[in-house]
Design an enzyme around this catalytic site. Structure first.
Site, PDB file in Angstrom:
ATOM      1  N   ASP A   1       0.864  -1.182   0.000  1.00  0.00           N
ATOM      2  CA  ASP A   1       0.000   0.000   0.000  1.00  0.00           C
ATOM      3  C   ASP A   1       0.895   1.225   0.000  1.00  0.00           C
ATOM      4  O   ASP A   1       1.923   1.247   0.683  1.00  0.00           O
ATOM      5  CB  ASP A   1      -0.908   0.015   1.235  1.00  0.00           C
ATOM      6  CG  ASP A   1      -1.998  -1.052   1.179  1.00  0.00           C
ATOM      7  OD1 ASP A   1      -2.363  -1.466   0.064  1.00  0.00           O
ATOM      8  OD2 ASP A   1      -2.489  -1.444   2.242  1.00  0.00           O
TER       9      ASP A   1
ATOM     10  N   ASP B   1      -6.915  -1.631  -4.466  1.00  0.00           N
ATOM     11  CA  ASP B   1      -7.901  -1.306  -3.424  1.00  0.00           C
ATOM     12  C   ASP B   1      -8.909  -0.282  -3.943  1.00  0.00           C
ATOM     13  O   ASP B   1     -10.114  -0.390  -3.688  1.00  0.00           O
ATOM     14  CB  ASP B   1      -7.219  -0.729  -2.183  1.00  0.00           C
ATOM     15  CG  ASP B   1      -6.297  -1.707  -1.479  1.00  0.00           C
ATOM     16  OD1 ASP B   1      -6.456  -2.932  -1.664  1.00  0.00           O
ATOM     17  OD2 ASP B   1      -5.416  -1.237  -0.739  1.00  0.00           O
TER      18      ASP B   1
END
Length: 163
Positions: free
Chosen positions: A116, A135
């Site tokens: 991330d 995501d």
């Protein structure tokens, strides 16, 4: 058939964008754990290794292959849904969700965690989680499915002629 190809294309494009952006974050951008790089007026780059699932839940639970297996089963279910969908919107949204999920599965298998690196903010208000392109596709796909379901017209009842 064209609708199915569009769903597969959405899946592939999301997967490609997700993996390329993560390769940039880990390679040429050389993001360091926790270091914040301003990338625009509302976006920072911050490398975070997500060992859990959505929003970092169950991060201490371990089981990288358990998470990858469960996510892979979910992807198979999504692809079956996409294949049977009757709507272009549903097909493309589910394809995008599947592409994001596959990208995260690849990370889990390769690194033991999901990469991330995107942090959104509006002035001093920060979105509390760091995320990635996959995501984003998952969240946007789910929102599109919810809107499509909320805005869909109910089927018109057919009068069977029986009284």
């Amino acid at each position: 058939m064209k609708r199915r190809i569009a769903g597969i294309l959405a899946c592939a494009l999301v997967l490609l964008a997700d993996q390329l952006s993560k390769a940039l974050a880990l390679g040429p951008l050389d993001l360091q754990n926790g270091a914040v790089v301003k990338a625009g007026p509302m976006l920072n780059l911050v490398l975070v290794w997500n060992h859990g699932i959505t929003f970092g839940m169950f991060a201490g639970a371990g089981g990288r292959f358990v998470f990858a297996t469960v996510a892979s089963l979910a992807v198979l279910a999504l692809l079956a849904w996409m294949w049977r969908a009757q709507s272009w919107v549903v097909t493309i949204a589910v394809g995008a969700i599947a592409g994001g999920a596959v990208g995260n599965v690849i990370d889990r298998v390769r690194f033991g965690a999901v990469v991330d690196f995107l942090q959104a903010h509006f002035g001093a208000l920060y979105y509390p989680w760091v995320f990635n392109v996959g995501d984003s596709a998952i969240v946007c796909g789910v929102l599109v499915l919810m809107l499509e379901n909320l805005l869909a017209r109910p089927p018109v009842a057919q009068d069977s002629g029986e009284r």
